[in-house]
Enzyme design. Sequence first.
Site, mmCIF file in Angstrom:
data_model
loop_
_atom_site.group_PDB
_atom_site.id
_atom_site.type_symbol
_atom_site.label_atom_id
_atom_site.label_comp_id
_atom_site.label_asym_id
_atom_site.label_seq_id
_atom_site.Cartn_x
_atom_site.Cartn_y
_atom_site.Cartn_z
ATOM 1 N N CYS A 231 6.511 -2.617 -5.378
ATOM 2 C CA CYS A 231 5.965 -3.497 -6.409
ATOM 3 C C CYS A 231 5.341 -4.776 -5.856
ATOM 4 O O CYS A 231 4.673 -5.501 -6.598
ATOM 5 C CB CYS A 231 7.063 -3.847 -7.413
ATOM 6 S SG CYS A 231 7.769 -2.405 -8.251
ATOM 7 N N HIS A 310 9.335 -9.735 5.205
ATOM 8 C CA HIS A 310 9.734 -8.334 5.360
ATOM 9 C C HIS A 310 11.123 -8.295 5.983
ATOM 10 O O HIS A 310 11.325 -8.711 7.112
ATOM 11 C CB HIS A 310 8.728 -7.599 6.255
ATOM 12 C CG HIS A 310 8.736 -6.107 6.074
ATOM 13 N ND1 HIS A 310 9.893 -5.369 6.045
ATOM 14 C CD2 HIS A 310 7.719 -5.224 5.893
ATOM 15 C CE1 HIS A 310 9.588 -4.095 5.868
ATOM 16 N NE2 HIS A 310 8.281 -3.969 5.763
ATOM 17 N N HIS A 394 2.933 -23.184 -12.894
ATOM 18 C CA HIS A 394 3.096 -21.889 -13.542
ATOM 19 C C HIS A 394 3.749 -20.904 -12.569
ATOM 20 O O HIS A 394 3.462 -20.911 -11.364
ATOM 21 C CB HIS A 394 1.743 -21.343 -14.006
ATOM 22 C CG HIS A 394 0.969 -22.301 -14.845
ATOM 23 N ND1 HIS A 394 1.242 -22.511 -16.180
ATOM 24 C CD2 HIS A 394 -0.053 -23.152 -14.528
ATOM 25 C CE1 HIS A 394 0.407 -23.431 -16.662
ATOM 26 N NE2 HIS A 394 -0.383 -23.839 -15.676
ATOM 27 N N HIS A 398 7.415 -11.148 -10.778
ATOM 28 C CA HIS A 398 7.307 -9.711 -11.037
ATOM 29 C C HIS A 398 8.314 -9.263 -12.091
ATOM 30 O O HIS A 398 9.520 -9.491 -11.958
ATOM 31 C CB HIS A 398 7.530 -8.935 -9.741
ATOM 32 C CG HIS A 398 7.746 -7.470 -9.953
ATOM 33 N ND1 HIS A 398 6.860 -6.680 -10.647
ATOM 34 C CD2 HIS A 398 8.755 -6.647 -9.574
ATOM 35 C CE1 HIS A 398 7.309 -5.447 -10.685
ATOM 36 N NE2 HIS A 398 8.456 -5.396 -10.056
ATOM 37 N N ASN A 431 7.633 -2.474 -16.842
ATOM 38 C CA ASN A 431 7.408 -2.722 -15.418
ATOM 39 C C ASN A 431 6.221 -1.878 -14.981
ATOM 40 O O ASN A 431 6.333 -0.663 -14.806
ATOM 41 C CB ASN A 431 8.663 -2.360 -14.631
ATOM 42 C CG ASN A 431 8.516 -2.630 -13.141
ATOM 43 O OD1 ASN A 431 7.417 -2.851 -12.636
ATOM 44 N ND2 ASN A 431 9.622 -2.593 -12.416
#
Length: 516
Positions: A231, A310, A394, A398, A431
């Site tokens: 995602c 990562h 703002h 996700h 989602n």
Amino acid sequence: MANRSFAMDREMFRTVKQATLNHARLLYHRLVSRLPHLLAITFLVAVAPLVSTPSLAGVRNLWHEARANKAAVVAVAAASAAAAYAYAMSRLRPVYLVDLAGYKPGRAHERTRAKSIGHFALAGRFTEESIAFQTRMLERAGVGEATHFPASLLRVPVDMCLRTAREESETVIFGVVDDLLARTGVHPENIGVVIVNSSLYSPTPSFTSLVVNRYGLRHDVVSHNLSGMGCSAGIIAIDLARHLLQVHPDTYALVVSTENITLNAYLGNHRPMLVTNTLFRMGGAAVLLSNRRADRHLAKYQLVHTVRTHRGASDQSYGCVTQEEDDEGHVGVSLSKELMSVAGEALKTNITTLGPLVLPLSEQLWFLGTVVLKRVFRADVKPYLPDFKLALEHFCIHAGGRGVLDELEKSLKLSAWHMEPSRMTLYRFGNTSSSSLWYELAYCEAKGRIKKGDRVWQIAFGSGFKCNSAVWKALRTVDDAGESNPWASDLDALPVHVPKVAPFASDEAPKHGQAA
């Protein structure tokens, strides 16, 4: 005990080292950004004798002295030229977001929660326990009564094959790109970079080839197809486009983010793989970027920062979101119980890098001070989480699920107003994977929230495990509630209150051979 102490010391060293490196990078970038001022001051110092010696004789004497010291003059000129060249090479081309488009499927694709559960009961070989579990999850997911499914999953039996998967993806991709090109008026032959990300479905020919073929893009277009990145792939695509726009001047980059639902509905009974059925829905978005300075007055935003984290070196992080088969051969995406803690660690690492780039100095010092007290002096102090609201107006987080949004609201100390775009995206569209960030930004635009100079922080999480951020600065006030905005028909009804638990009555399931 000794091993535990060593591990703590090593983690302490890494934390302090990372914070130090972040501050060093920030100082370097500030120095480079001020290089023209330093050169100007150097030049003024060099010519000061001319200013203080206005007579013609004085100028002539300085000229003769310069001729007598040719080596020094050449050295100064060479140093100035080298500094000017270094500055020019280190200065990044600005990257502008010209416009964006989000896909909104037609009403034929909408299903209530009750109808979707009823359809699940017929679509797979679910046990009563699995149906009950999905029902409980859906009551707590924060998903509304009009999310979208592809036509392939609305049939009984479901039609999950490569043909219907391609039909779904083509419908979404062509829909958003057509809309985006119509909104911007940009001709396809002017697009020099194309990036498409779809994590779980990567056909041959690729999606980028599909776009090139459909819109007749030129033969030298730079194309990249991203898959398997979860995602957070939308921010990865933006970061890749940003780097490509540094080496390909005067062009546009088309970025398309989507996910395929047709081949990724789970029809088995393994509980960790059932959660995705209650969350993931059909959707996609397209973004047009530009490095053309002429587009600055037309663009909505300028990209300020991208930060990619990562955590794949950790086995726990690497294995918390995986696509796999269950014991009966059903393919699905499995979510581990450690997902929330893994996401928290990834977010912590990401904001440690992003903080020095955007936060006021006072917040940075508070954060660094508590790190030193806790890690170096072993003081019993709570970790200080900087207040990002001091630097950013703002937040587009996700819409992975209600639990994710609740945790980030608490961790980042955000208000209900800040969380509204993410919660309403989850409620209205579910989602939609990597494209959810763009639905959230489109919500802010439709509600007239974006003012000139505002900064927007996009945060996404993905398998691997990754946490990626992008920060945009609004170049103008954006009030986009037009018909092409995916929120246009819902503005008057939103926002709505979404309770933590929203029970629903079961609905009559469709009969075999009918659409749900």
